[in-house]
Design a protein around this motif. Structure first.
Motif, mmCIF file in Angstrom:
data_model
loop_
_atom_site.group_PDB
_atom_site.id
_atom_site.type_symbol
_atom_site.label_atom_id
_atom_site.label_comp_id
_atom_site.label_asym_id
_atom_site.label_seq_id
_atom_site.Cartn_x
_atom_site.Cartn_y
_atom_site.Cartn_z
ATOM 1 N N HIS A 106 47.443 21.240 -81.817
ATOM 2 C CA HIS A 106 46.063 21.234 -82.054
ATOM 3 C C HIS A 106 45.616 22.276 -83.243
ATOM 4 C CE1 HIS A 106 42.000 21.508 -80.987
ATOM 5 N NE2 HIS A 106 42.050 20.366 -80.234
ATOM 6 N N LEU A 121 39.799 12.116 -77.102
ATOM 7 C CA LEU A 121 39.669 12.954 -75.887
ATOM 8 C C LEU A 121 38.468 13.298 -75.265
ATOM 9 C CD1 LEU A 121 42.332 15.845 -76.977
ATOM 10 C CD2 LEU A 121 42.574 13.693 -76.193
ATOM 11 N N GLU A 133 49.635 20.005 -67.889
ATOM 12 C CA GLU A 133 49.887 18.610 -68.676
ATOM 13 C C GLU A 133 48.678 17.430 -68.392
ATOM 14 O OE1 GLU A 133 54.695 19.015 -68.036
ATOM 15 O OE2 GLU A 133 53.599 17.396 -67.312
ATOM 16 N N TRP A 179 46.572 15.059 -85.537
ATOM 17 C CA TRP A 179 45.120 15.294 -84.985
ATOM 18 C C TRP A 179 43.914 15.238 -85.992
ATOM 19 C CZ3 TRP A 179 44.045 16.767 -79.953
ATOM 20 C CH2 TRP A 179 45.041 17.412 -79.152
ATOM 21 N N ALA A 198 50.412 17.998 -78.483
ATOM 22 C CA ALA A 198 50.620 16.652 -78.264
ATOM 23 C C ALA A 198 51.950 16.181 -78.336
ATOM 24 C CB ALA A 198 49.669 15.467 -79.056
ATOM 25 N N VAL A 230 47.332 24.138 -77.946
ATOM 26 C CA VAL A 230 47.523 22.867 -77.309
ATOM 27 C C VAL A 230 48.601 22.030 -78.273
ATOM 28 C CG1 VAL A 230 46.642 20.701 -76.436
ATOM 29 C CG2 VAL A 230 45.634 23.065 -76.155
ATOM 30 N N ARG A 249 49.486 22.670 -72.457
ATOM 31 C CA ARG A 249 48.883 23.640 -73.036
ATOM 32 C C ARG A 249 49.870 24.966 -72.912
ATOM 33 N NH1 ARG A 249 43.732 24.839 -69.621
ATOM 34 N NH2 ARG A 249 45.143 25.165 -67.946
ATOM 35 N N LEU A 300 49.731 15.675 -73.396
ATOM 36 C CA LEU A 300 49.082 16.859 -73.750
ATOM 37 C C LEU A 300 49.412 18.039 -72.942
ATOM 38 C CD1 LEU A 300 46.723 17.819 -76.005
ATOM 39 C CD2 LEU A 300 45.224 17.274 -74.046
ATOM 40 N N ILE A 356 43.719 11.666 -81.876
ATOM 41 C CA ILE A 356 44.913 11.938 -82.188
ATOM 42 C C ILE A 356 45.338 10.348 -82.678
ATOM 43 C CG2 ILE A 356 47.479 11.991 -81.183
ATOM 44 C CD1 ILE A 356 46.189 13.878 -79.116
ATOM 45 N N LEU A 391 48.362 11.443 -71.897
ATOM 46 C CA LEU A 391 47.436 10.491 -72.768
ATOM 47 C C LEU A 391 47.803 9.002 -73.186
ATOM 48 C CD1 LEU A 391 47.002 13.347 -75.646
ATOM 49 C CD2 LEU A 391 45.611 12.793 -73.624
#
Length: 324
Positions: free
Chosen positions: A261, A323, A286, A302, A268, A266, A280, A278, A309, A289
């Protein structure tokens, strides 16, 4: 909840991303699909498209193909030929400062400057990867048994980095303190440029083909394992003596593409089965997506705000994940 808007593309997606925050999909058939305000395509190469990179200002794409052309295109579909190498496959590209472009074929790399002048760099073995340093006009070249850092706009002697084996992809850390390569074996190798200290990053079950630096450059996230392997690059020794984070671990497939990100810690994560997750950094939380598809995720990117995305796969599946 995230929403997925499919985009109708046909064939291998070499790169998916955003140009001026407008989504694009560069395809192996030599075309680019721009998806803002209705899909439209522009044919960049007569044969296959082998490489594509975004200019540093984010306003244009530079592409190369098996027709020997290096081209630049804007979202308005204005195409400019930057260079041509007849009968050569140009499969390596890098975009640098001041509209410079690096490209390579076989054992030779070139840098084209904004005024059209070029400089050639010859090597004893085939070039495996190219990357410009974040500061200064320096071009790093991955090669057999190491890497070479050239001053593109000066005649100074190059800096030679040595490590046995075939080095393919290459990149700098965002602060310019480290250089790393992906290798033919299932590993990364790195150097701390202040003292040429080696850094070994091993343990992958497959080759590392995708990587991305986390927000503020604290972690180098990579593909090639059952999780996104994120090597810590804070501290004086980089990843040495530290264990990597493993994000988005799955037991039945391998990570094929990663994208951090732009504003938060974060990531992807795309997998060989087409799933996108996704994750963190802080707690490995999680969010699903995209469910598995028909083939490996080949590219994820991104937008500049970190709200959308763009993704593509090896079998022509593509889309935009919102998102919010």
């Amino acid at each position: 909840m995230p929403t997925v808007a499919p985009i109708d593309v046909d064939g291998f997606v070499v790169r998916a991303g955003f140009l001026n925050d407008s989504p694009f999909f560069a395809l192996g058939d030599g075309s680019i699909c721009f998806a803002e305000g209705g899909e439209h395509r522009v044919q960049m190469h007569k044969g296959g498209l082998l490489a594509v990179e975004m200019t540093l200002d984010g306003k244009a794409l530079v592409t190369a193909g098996d027709d020997g052309l290096i081209q630049k295109v804007t979202p308005g579909c204005e195409i400019v030929t930057l260079a041509e190498r007849p009968r050569k496959w140009i499969d390596l590209l890098a975009c640098g400062p001041n509209d410079s472009v690096g490209f390579a074929s076989g054992r030779t790399a070139w840098v084209r400057f904004a005024d059209g002048k070029e400089k050639e760099f010859a090597h004893e073995r085939a070039v495996g990867g190219l990357a410009f340093a974040p500061k200064g006009m320096k071009l790093a070249v991955a090669r057999y048994d190491g890497a070479t850092i050239w001053w593109a706009n000066a005649d100074a002697a190059p800096q030679e980095m040595t490590w046995k084996g075939a080095h393919l992809g290459i990149g700098f850390s965002p602060d310019g303190k480290y250089l790393f390569t992906s290798m033919q074996e299932n590993a990364l190798h790195g150097w701390r440029l202040s003292d040429d200290q080696d850094m070994r990053m091993t343990g992958y079950p497959s080759k590392v083909k995708s990587w991305s630096w986390s927000y503020k450059g604290r972690y180098l996230a990579t593909s090639g394992a059952a999780a996104a392997i994120c090597w810590p690059f804070f501290g004086k020794t980089g990843p040495m003596g530290q264990s990597p984070l493993q994000l988005g671990t799955r037991g039945d497939t391998i990570v094929s593409s990663v994208a951090c990100h732009p504003k938060e810690d974060v990531i992807a994560v795309g997998y060989l089965d087409g799933m996108i997750m996704l994750c963190r950094f802080e707690d490995n939380a999680e969010v699903l997506l995209r469910r598995p598809g028909n083939g490996p995720v080949s590219s994820i990117s991104w937008d500049s705000m970190g709200e959308r995305i763009a993704f593509g796969s090896e079998v022509g599946e593509a889309g935009i994940i919102a998102l919010k």
